[in-house]
Design an enzyme around this catalytic site. Structure first.
Site, PDB file in Angstrom:
ATOM      1  N   ALA A  70       5.830   3.373   7.940  1.00 27.09           N
ATOM      2  CA  ALA A  70       6.944   2.435   7.810  1.00 27.09           C
ATOM      3  C   ALA A  70       6.767   1.338   8.855  1.00 27.09           C
ATOM      4  CB  ALA A  70       8.277   3.141   7.992  1.00 27.09           C
ATOM      5  N   GLY A  72       6.284  -1.891   8.548  1.00 27.56           N
ATOM      6  CA  GLY A  72       7.179  -3.025   8.311  1.00 27.56           C
ATOM      7  C   GLY A  72       6.554  -4.393   8.496  1.00 27.56           C
ATOM      8  N   LEU A  73       5.261  -4.516   8.154  1.00 24.11           N
ATOM      9  CA  LEU A  73       4.571  -5.810   8.150  1.00 24.11           C
ATOM     10  C   LEU A  73       4.552  -6.479   9.523  1.00 24.11           C
ATOM     11  CD1 LEU A  73       5.906  -7.291   4.775  1.00 24.11           C
ATOM     12  CD2 LEU A  73       3.717  -6.144   5.176  1.00 24.11           C
ATOM     13  N   CYS A 130       5.765  -3.814  -1.014  1.00 26.22           N
ATOM     14  CA  CYS A 130       5.906  -3.061   0.234  1.00 26.22           C
ATOM     15  C   CYS A 130       7.261  -2.381   0.292  1.00 26.22           C
ATOM     16  CB  CYS A 130       5.741  -3.981   1.438  1.00 26.22           C
ATOM     17  SG  CYS A 130       5.943  -3.131   3.015  1.00 26.22           S
ATOM     18  N   LYS A 165      -0.319  -7.512  -5.903  1.00 27.74           N
ATOM     19  CA  LYS A 165      -0.308  -6.080  -5.597  1.00 27.74           C
ATOM     20  C   LYS A 165       0.973  -5.450  -6.126  1.00 27.74           C
ATOM     21  CE  LYS A 165      -1.467  -2.891  -1.853  1.00 27.74           C
ATOM     22  NZ  LYS A 165      -1.881  -2.812  -0.431  1.00 27.74           N
ATOM     23  N   THR A 193       1.970   2.038  -1.743  1.00 30.10           N
ATOM     24  CA  THR A 193       2.424   3.381  -1.403  1.00 30.10           C
ATOM     25  C   THR A 193       3.627   3.832  -2.228  1.00 30.10           C
ATOM     26  OG1 THR A 193       3.730   2.412   0.386  1.00 30.10           O
ATOM     27  CG2 THR A 193       1.554   3.289   0.952  1.00 30.10           C
ATOM     28  N   GLY A 217      -2.860   8.191   0.853  1.00 35.40           N
ATOM     29  CA  GLY A 217      -3.826   9.255   1.071  1.00 35.40           C
ATOM     30  C   GLY A 217      -4.159  10.008  -0.206  1.00 35.40           C
TER      31      GLY A 217
END
Length: 301
Positions: A70, A72-73, A130, A165, A193, A217
């Site tokens: 997390a 957060g860019l 995101c 994306k 994610t 993952g």
């Protein structure tokens, strides 16, 4: 050696292996572990109009067969990137792709316009997926209308390769892929994610400061391969696959399911040289199976 070069829009890659945004810094951090010129390209960390501090700590936690993040860019903003980072990485011998994010459509456009004078950046990846920011990010990527609006605005502002994306946290990812294709996207990358959560039962509270975060993952790979297969059947533009790729065989799963290229993410935290190893493993597979051109196996399923 097999022919490994592929095209993403007008972007020509020497091989199909990229690194995923947020897992590879600005590339230079990994130069002690690999020759960056051996990669098809690398995607730098998420870049916003203004500097961002990111979320409070803790913001990463290991999970079974994966990790939650997390972050957060966190970044210093596009102007800092253009003035200080870009000059150091532009001659690395690999394609430099910038992951672009924003809280509003105007933010996305402003970042693209600031990047435009950088001739060495021949592609951007638009982050509309995101899950770790409160504004923008995934908010644009969960509906065809929102995704289309960002894509249309950036298509006007950016005349080079435009990659969008996509978020897996949706009902029909193929519908959103078609929406961005209709507005001029040259490619889509997926998946970002998956929303997840982990609880510290001793402290009786979530591990992450934000409570939820993005799961990546090997745990997400079967979901990612399925979504890549669905999207590749739904659009005509190239698909870039990512999600839990740890080896060449993992990458080949995505390519056989329809991905033209792949991105390596979480593996970079475990093995800093994972991406070039995966390039070698793809080449070894092709040689052992008498495949002269990697494009022979793209979308064979």
């Amino acid at each position: 050696m097999a022919r490994l070069n592929v095209n993403i829009g007008s972007l020509q890659l020497k091989n199909p292996v990229l690194t995923a945004s947020g897992t590879f810094g600005y590339g230079e951090e990994f130069s002690d572990f690999m020759d960056l010129s051996r990669l098809g390209g690398f995607i730098v960390k998420g870049t916003t109009l203004m500097a961002r501090q990111g979320n409070d700590y803790p913001r990463m936690v290991e999970t079974p067969s994966g990790m939650l993040n997390a972050v957060g860019l966190q970044n210093k903003g596009v102007s800092y990137f253009v003035d200080h980072i870009y000059p150091r990485i532009k001659d690395c011998g690999s394609e430099v792709i910038v992951n672009v994010s924003g809280a509003t459509i105007d933010d996305y456009v402003a970042v693209a316009e600031r990047l435009a004078p950088c001739d060495g950046i021949r592609a951007i990846e638009v982050n509309i997926s995101c899950p770790n920011v409160k504004q923008g990010g995934m908010a644009f990527g969960t509906t065809p209308k929102g995704a289309a609006a960002v894509t249309a605005a950036l298509r006007e502002a950016w005349d080079r390769t435009l990659i969008v994306k996509l978020s897996p946290n949706v009902t029909d990812i193929a519908e959103i892929a078609r929406a961005v294709e209709d507005e001029g996207a040259d490619s889509v990358s997926l998946i970002n994610t998956l929303m997840g959560m982990a609880v510290d039962v001793d402290r009786r509270r979530p591990y992450l400061s934000t409570i939820t975060g993005g799961l990546s993952g090997p745990a997400v790979r079967p979901i990612a391969v399925r979504m890549v297969w669905q999207v590749a059947k739904a659009v005509k533009i190239p698909v870039i696959g990512l999600g839990g790729i740890m080896s060449g065989r993992d990458a080949l799963e995505f390519m056989m399911a329809g991905a033209t290229a792949v991105e390596v993410g979480t593996a970079n935290f475990i093995d800093p040289a994972a991406s070039v190893r995966i390039v070698d493993e793809i080449d070894d597979y092709c040689q052992k199976n008498n495949i002269s051109d990697i494009r022979e196996i793209i979308g064979i399923i």
